[in-house]
Motif scaffolding. Structure first.
Motif, mmCIF file in Angstrom:
data_model
loop_
_atom_site.group_PDB
_atom_site.id
_atom_site.type_symbol
_atom_site.label_atom_id
_atom_site.label_comp_id
_atom_site.label_asym_id
_atom_site.label_seq_id
_atom_site.Cartn_x
_atom_site.Cartn_y
_atom_site.Cartn_z
ATOM 1 N N GLY A 218 15.781 12.284 -18.108
ATOM 2 C CA GLY A 218 15.860 12.169 -16.652
ATOM 3 C C GLY A 218 14.583 11.598 -16.065
ATOM 4 N N PRO A 219 14.645 11.114 -14.822
ATOM 5 C CA PRO A 219 13.461 10.528 -14.181
ATOM 6 C C PRO A 219 12.352 11.555 -13.983
ATOM 7 C CG PRO A 219 15.205 10.856 -12.572
ATOM 8 C CD PRO A 219 15.810 11.131 -13.916
ATOM 9 N N LEU A 220 11.106 11.117 -14.154
ATOM 10 C CA LEU A 220 9.980 12.031 -13.962
ATOM 11 C C LEU A 220 9.896 12.473 -12.502
ATOM 12 C CD1 LEU A 220 7.485 13.422 -15.183
ATOM 13 C CD2 LEU A 220 6.165 11.371 -14.584
ATOM 14 N N PHE A 221 10.056 11.527 -11.595
ATOM 15 C CA PHE A 221 10.050 11.840 -10.165
ATOM 16 C C PHE A 221 11.417 11.474 -9.594
ATOM 17 C CE2 PHE A 221 5.564 11.080 -11.161
ATOM 18 C CZ PHE A 221 5.032 12.293 -10.731
ATOM 19 N N ALA A 222 12.006 12.418 -8.872
ATOM 20 C CA ALA A 222 13.388 12.243 -8.434
ATOM 21 C C ALA A 222 13.565 12.611 -6.966
ATOM 22 C CB ALA A 222 14.313 13.096 -9.305
ATOM 23 N N THR A 223 14.698 12.212 -6.425
ATOM 24 C CA THR A 223 15.085 12.620 -5.077
ATOM 25 C C THR A 223 15.507 14.087 -5.115
ATOM 26 O OG1 THR A 223 17.406 12.040 -5.395
ATOM 27 C CG2 THR A 223 15.928 10.283 -4.637
ATOM 28 N N SER A 224 15.825 14.644 -3.952
ATOM 29 C CA SER A 224 16.255 16.043 -3.883
ATOM 30 C C SER A 224 17.572 16.269 -4.608
ATOM 31 C CB SER A 224 16.387 16.484 -2.413
ATOM 32 O OG SER A 224 17.271 15.618 -1.717
ATOM 33 N N THR A 225 18.351 15.189 -4.831
ATOM 34 C CA THR A 225 19.618 15.310 -5.556
ATOM 35 C C THR A 225 19.465 15.018 -7.052
ATOM 36 O OG1 THR A 225 20.190 13.003 -5.060
ATOM 37 C CG2 THR A 225 20.955 14.697 -3.514
ATOM 38 N N GLY A 226 18.246 14.719 -7.474
ATOM 39 C CA GLY A 226 17.989 14.500 -8.897
ATOM 40 C C GLY A 226 18.087 13.073 -9.367
ATOM 41 N N THR A 227 18.352 12.118 -8.470
ATOM 42 C CA THR A 227 18.445 10.711 -8.868
ATOM 43 C C THR A 227 17.065 10.059 -8.854
ATOM 44 O OG1 THR A 227 18.877 10.023 -6.587
ATOM 45 C CG2 THR A 227 20.792 10.494 -7.987
ATOM 46 N N ARG A 228 16.950 8.968 -9.577
ATOM 47 C CA ARG A 228 15.665 8.275 -9.673
ATOM 48 C C ARG A 228 15.276 7.682 -8.318
ATOM 49 N NH1 ARG A 228 13.202 6.811 -14.233
ATOM 50 N NH2 ARG A 228 15.162 7.090 -15.392
ATOM 51 N N LEU A 229 14.022 7.825 -7.966
ATOM 52 C CA LEU A 229 13.521 7.254 -6.721
ATOM 53 C C LEU A 229 13.520 5.729 -6.798
ATOM 54 C CD1 LEU A 229 10.527 9.686 -6.200
ATOM 55 C CD2 LEU A 229 12.373 9.365 -4.551
ATOM 56 N N THR A 230 13.794 5.092 -5.693
ATOM 57 C CA THR A 230 13.700 3.638 -5.613
ATOM 58 C C THR A 230 12.282 3.255 -5.221
ATOM 59 O OG1 THR A 230 14.299 3.595 -3.270
ATOM 60 C CG2 THR A 230 16.113 3.502 -4.867
ATOM 61 N N ILE A 231 11.974 1.963 -5.329
ATOM 62 C CA ILE A 231 10.664 1.468 -4.888
ATOM 63 C C ILE A 231 10.477 1.763 -3.404
ATOM 64 C CG2 ILE A 231 9.363 -0.642 -4.414
ATOM 65 C CD1 ILE A 231 9.107 0.196 -7.261
ATOM 66 N N ARG A 232 11.523 1.512 -2.622
ATOM 67 C CA ARG A 232 11.440 1.785 -1.179
ATOM 68 C C ARG A 232 11.282 3.280 -0.927
ATOM 69 N NH1 ARG A 232 15.799 -0.939 2.751
ATOM 70 N NH2 ARG A 232 14.641 -2.753 1.988
ATOM 71 N N GLY A 233 11.945 4.092 -1.749
ATOM 72 C CA GLY A 233 11.827 5.540 -1.599
ATOM 73 C C GLY A 233 10.407 6.019 -1.844
ATOM 74 N N LEU A 234 9.758 5.477 -2.865
ATOM 75 C CA LEU A 234 8.362 5.840 -3.135
ATOM 76 C C LEU A 234 7.456 5.456 -1.973
ATOM 77 C CD1 LEU A 234 8.001 4.823 -6.894
ATOM 78 C CD2 LEU A 234 7.643 7.106 -5.968
ATOM 79 N N SER A 235 7.676 4.259 -1.445
ATOM 80 C CA SER A 235 6.868 3.808 -0.306
ATOM 81 C C SER A 235 7.088 4.702 0.910
ATOM 82 C CB SER A 235 7.200 2.359 0.038
ATOM 83 O OG SER A 235 6.894 1.499 -1.039
ATOM 84 N N SER A 236 8.330 5.129 1.137
ATOM 85 C CA SER A 236 8.640 6.002 2.272
ATOM 86 C C SER A 236 7.963 7.361 2.124
ATOM 87 C CB SER A 236 10.158 6.192 2.393
ATOM 88 O OG SER A 236 10.789 4.970 2.675
ATOM 89 N N ILE A 237 7.942 7.890 0.894
ATOM 90 C CA ILE A 237 7.259 9.168 0.648
ATOM 91 C C ILE A 237 5.786 9.057 1.007
ATOM 92 C CG2 ILE A 237 6.465 10.736 -1.177
ATOM 93 C CD1 ILE A 237 9.150 10.210 -2.591
ATOM 94 N N LEU A 238 5.137 7.994 0.522
ATOM 95 C CA LEU A 238 3.711 7.815 0.801
ATOM 96 C C LEU A 238 3.462 7.627 2.290
ATOM 97 C CD1 LEU A 238 0.834 7.560 -0.196
ATOM 98 C CD2 LEU A 238 1.261 5.133 -0.677
ATOM 99 N N MET A 239 4.334 6.909 2.964
ATOM 100 C CA MET A 239 4.170 6.686 4.401
ATOM 101 C C MET A 239 4.232 8.002 5.177
ATOM 102 S SD MET A 239 6.258 4.037 6.868
ATOM 103 C CE MET A 239 5.781 2.686 5.789
ATOM 104 N N ARG A 240 5.180 8.866 4.801
ATOM 105 C CA ARG A 240 5.297 10.162 5.483
ATOM 106 C C ARG A 240 4.070 11.036 5.223
ATOM 107 N NH1 ARG A 240 10.820 9.610 3.863
ATOM 108 N NH2 ARG A 240 10.470 10.887 1.997
ATOM 109 N N ILE A 241 3.579 11.023 3.995
ATOM 110 C CA ILE A 241 2.380 11.810 3.665
ATOM 111 C C ILE A 241 1.190 11.308 4.466
ATOM 112 C CG2 ILE A 241 0.758 12.399 1.825
ATOM 113 C CD1 ILE A 241 3.110 12.206 -0.148
#
Length: 309
Positions: A218-241
């Motif tokens: 499975g993916p090392l870092f995942a969404t709350s549903t367990g799916t692999r994060l997308t590139i855009r998803g990673l960027s969104s996480i960093l933006m919120r932080i």
């Protein structure tokens, strides 16, 4: 300009005097056979397709007619609309392409890029992250995903990996005891090894305990549903932080550059850093460093032979 795709199949017999689109097709076929990474192939295809359109508009059909004046005119035509770094990539792509054709013709054709200099890139200081910025950033890891977000930031800063490499990691690629990380698909689709330290491993283990399903594949870092994060998803996480912490670190790549700067400040050597970055040329490694005059002064005072007399 709207791109026209080069024809997908060509006769090998036609390669004695190929048109530019025909040569591009064979060049890309050769690079696929060499197992060049998908992203590099897409970059080649885009820039060479763009150049082929320009050549066609100028009435140039055969690759033998591509000379230094044609390439200079092309680079001048895109300079007003493209960033200097993009123009630099365009030149490097044409250089690779024409060097390949030079080899293909056993030197009967000489690459016009041998007479040209690459477009200059302004030497602006690239954004980086220091330890104080990073501590401040960690304060933005709050809410229901706080454990994941903290582990993600620590891993990004500690491993010096690229964003897409982090996204593609599976749990089984990280030894949660030793910190050894296997990068299966690095830049150019190359395999690589890096490491993370104890604080990152503790954060990773804490995060994985929160996952309802955390199998090795499975993916090392995942969404709350367990799916692999997308590139855009990673960027969104960093933006919120960043917004929560009130600090801007200019994207994931600033962690990679920040690691190198802190590594050298802490006594690490350039040769080892080059291996961690997986750079083929040490000059690329040096360009990542954000060392200040104070850093250079301290290093000089610590290592100068005269200071030890």
């Amino acid at each position: 300009m709207k791109q026209k795709k080069a024809q997908k199949r060509i006769s090998l017999a036609a390669l004695s005097s190929p048109t530019i689109p025909e040569a591009i097709v064979y060049f890309l076929t050769t690079k696929r056979a060499e197992n060049v990474g998908k992203r590099s192939l897409k970059l080649y295809e885009y820039h060479l397709g763009h150049f082929a359109e320009f050549a066609e508009s100028e009435g140039i059909s055969l690759i033998e007619n591509v000379n230094s004046f044609v390439i200079s005119a092309y680079l001048a035509s895109v300079a007003d609309n493209w960033k200097p770094s993009t123009c630099h990539i365009a030149f490097r792509t044409l250089r690779t392409f024409t060097y390949w054709y030079e080899d293909f013709t056993d030197g009967d054709y000489k690459s016009p890029c041998r007479k040209l200099h690459a477009p200059k890139i302004p030497k602006n200081k690239k954004p980086t992250v220091d330890v104080d910025d990073f501590r401040a950033l960690l304060s933005g890891c709050i809410g229901k995903n706080a454990v994941r977000d903290k582990a993600l930031l620590l891993f990004a800063f500690d491993s010096a990996m690229r964003k897409n490499e982090i996204r593609e990691l599976n749990i089984e690629n990280v030894n949660l005891i030793t910190g050894r990380v296997e990068i299966l698909h690095g830049k150019g689709d190359k395999f690589g090894i890096t490491y993370v330290t104890a604080p990152t491993l503790r954060a990773l283990r804490a995060y994985l305990k929160t996952r309802s399903v955390a199998r090795g594949e499975g993916p090392l870092f995942a969404t709350s549903t367990g799916t692999r994060l997308t590139i855009r998803g990673l960027s969104s996480i960093l933006m919120r932080i960043q917004q929560r912490a009130g600090i801007n670190v200019h994207g994931f790549h600033s962690f990679r550059r920040g690691f190198g700067t802190e590594f050298i400040r802490n006594g690490g050597d350039l040769s080892t850093l080059q291996k961690i970055y997986r750079h083929s040329d040490v000059s690329t490694t040096i360009s990542y460093l954000g060392l200040t005059d104070d850093d250079i002064t301290r290093a000089h005072n610590a290592a100068s032979p005269v200071a030890r007399l």
